[in-house]
Enzyme design. Sequence first.
Site: not given
Length: 295
Positions: A235-238, A262, A185
């Site tokens: 969880g967005a980065g996962d 993305n 991140s």
Amino acid sequence: MVTDSIATPRRGLLVGNYCHDVLHRDGRVSAETLGGAASFISVILDALSLPFHTVSKVGPEFAYAAATSSHPPLTIPTSRTTLFHAHFGSGNPDRLLNRVISCDPIRPDDLPVQTRFAFGLAVGVGGEILPETLEKMLEICDTVFVDIQGLIRRFGPSDGRVSHVTLNESGFLHLLPRVPFLKASADEASFIDVEEARRWCCVVVTHGKDGCEVFSENGAFQAAPFKAYQVDPTGAGDCFLGGFAAGIVRGLSVPDAALLGNFFGSLAVAQVGPLKLDSNLVQVCFSQYFCHQLV
């Protein structure tokens, strides 16, 4: 003609513990969900028809056995499931994260023996991936995608508050030249010397609603975001990493794989807990939007 990488995807290895997540908003519990990067990423790999084996540890009180039945964890009778409390406040947009309980780490001998994998994802969240475990993954997987959070997170001795150390201090730096893809991140990237790391591997830095940047020895570029209404950033980065890795494995170029990452990241923030996806719809979108690159 579609390439063999699309027609016959080879098996992967997903390593990271499932968790219990408790979300607090303005001091009150707002949700309790299945957590852990492996739980988010497994949904995406399934939706894109990528076969994989999961190595994840939980305790006997694990509450989401039904939700993970397709990729069951190892139950450790003497341990408890990793538990995180995430705190959000209207006056503070940043998430405060505490690891309240930690399950056993994943050790090299927990990985499948006498098996080679086309790809691997090292996606620890609670300190469960050890340097020797990542080293074993690099030996048995053709391509390994690593989430830096699993390497540099540290936890307060009294409250488990999540903080970070630099990659130089983490005990993993010596493995960096063998890691093809490293994801961080924007906050985590400050604990990496990106200019040094890009000499050895492809470094992908996520910027939430602003998309991501990709750094390599040959240059750098930005990948545009997808618009989303944020409900929960957990969880967005996962999900980004799951989409990015799946794109690479399915034969996409790095720029297209970044866009796919993305896309899945934008879906993640609009829901609470692991993604709920229509696999047929995802396959159609993938085929129409991305597979023309592979013809």
